[in-house]
Design a protein around this motif. Structure first.
Motif, PDB file in Angstrom:
ATOM      1  N   THR A 175     -28.177  17.200   0.153  1.00  0.00           N
ATOM      2  CA  THR A 175     -28.823  16.245   1.144  1.00  0.00           C
ATOM      3  C   THR A 175     -28.782  18.115   2.259  1.00  0.00           C
ATOM      4  N   LEU A 190     -29.145   8.722   1.841  1.00  0.00           N
ATOM      5  CA  LEU A 190     -30.001   9.584   2.240  1.00  0.00           C
ATOM      6  C   LEU A 190     -31.703   8.941   3.273  1.00  0.00           C
ATOM      7  N   ARG A 204     -24.779  14.665  -4.218  1.00  0.00           N
ATOM      8  CA  ARG A 204     -25.099  14.907  -2.797  1.00  0.00           C
ATOM      9  C   ARG A 204     -26.014  16.004  -2.507  1.00  0.00           C
ATOM     10  N   ASP A 205     -24.525  16.873  -2.839  1.00  0.00           N
ATOM     11  CA  ASP A 205     -24.254  18.244  -1.559  1.00  0.00           C
ATOM     12  C   ASP A 205     -26.126  18.788  -2.271  1.00  0.00           C
ATOM     13  N   ALA A 211     -34.054  17.882  -0.816  1.00  0.00           N
ATOM     14  CA  ALA A 211     -33.877  16.871   0.352  1.00  0.00           C
ATOM     15  C   ALA A 211     -35.155  17.349   0.847  1.00  0.00           C
TER      16      ALA A 211
END
Length: 192
Positions: free
Chosen positions: A93, A163, A89-90, A97
């Protein structure tokens, strides 16, 4: 150990490539722009990489190698899953991304680039789940033979959807729900 001048130059070129990919996308990326950003000559770049696809592939490989982390061993499958999902996730994001968005369209038109992206950005995620699942099977938490590739694909798809599509939060509460409501039932439903 202090990197050599050549290693410093390579790092600058690859970093510039990633920055430009995130800013302007693959289609607008030029060797001139990379050379200007990295403060290097085009000749220096072409001596090392024969074209844009090879340069971007090298930059992606460097970027993902730096982000590779071994699967954590927390003693439980749920803990290990959360330990894998948080860095995914980190990265997604963070700078990944923009990088992923910069590559999506280009992947349709460039088979070499698509293969490199799939092998590194996607393949690394698929392989990340295997050790955690093997450990869980060894502890008797799950049956052996859980499909780590499917689990990684499902997890990645849900993170990506949150996202880029729904815009809903990618907070720790969501990661817990992803582990509890999707991944763990998927793993427990696996047949060897």
């Amino acid at each position: 150990m202090i990197p050599s001048r050549g290693e410093q130059r390579e790092d600058a070129v690859l970093r510039a490539t990633l920055e430009l990919l995130a800013e302007i996308g693959y289609g607008s990326l030029t060797m001139d722009a990379v050379a200007a950003r990295a403060k290097a000559s085009k000749a220096t770049i072409y001596r090392r990489w024969s074209g844009k696809a090879q340069l971007v592939t090298a930059a992606i490989e460097r970027h993902t190698a730096a982000a590779d982390h071994p699967a954590p061993d927390t003693g439980t499958l749920r803990g290990d899953l959360l330990g894998l999902l948080r860095p995914m996730r980190d990265r997604l994001t963070g700078e990944s991304a923009a990088l992923v968005l910069g590559l999506l369209t280009a992947m349709r038109d460039d088979a070499t680039l698509a293969a490199a992206v799939r092998a590194r950005l996607i393949g690394v995620k698929r392989d990340a789940f295997a050790p955690a699942l093997r450990r869980a099977a060894g502890r008797g938490e799950i049956a052996a033979g859980a499909d780590h590739e499917l689990i990684a694909e499902v997890a990645s798809a849900l993170l990506f959807s949150r996202l880029f599509v729904t815009g809903e939060p990618l907070d720790d509460a969501f990661l817990g729900r992803l582990a509890d409501a999707v991944i763990l039932p998927l793993v427990h439903g696996a047949t060897p």
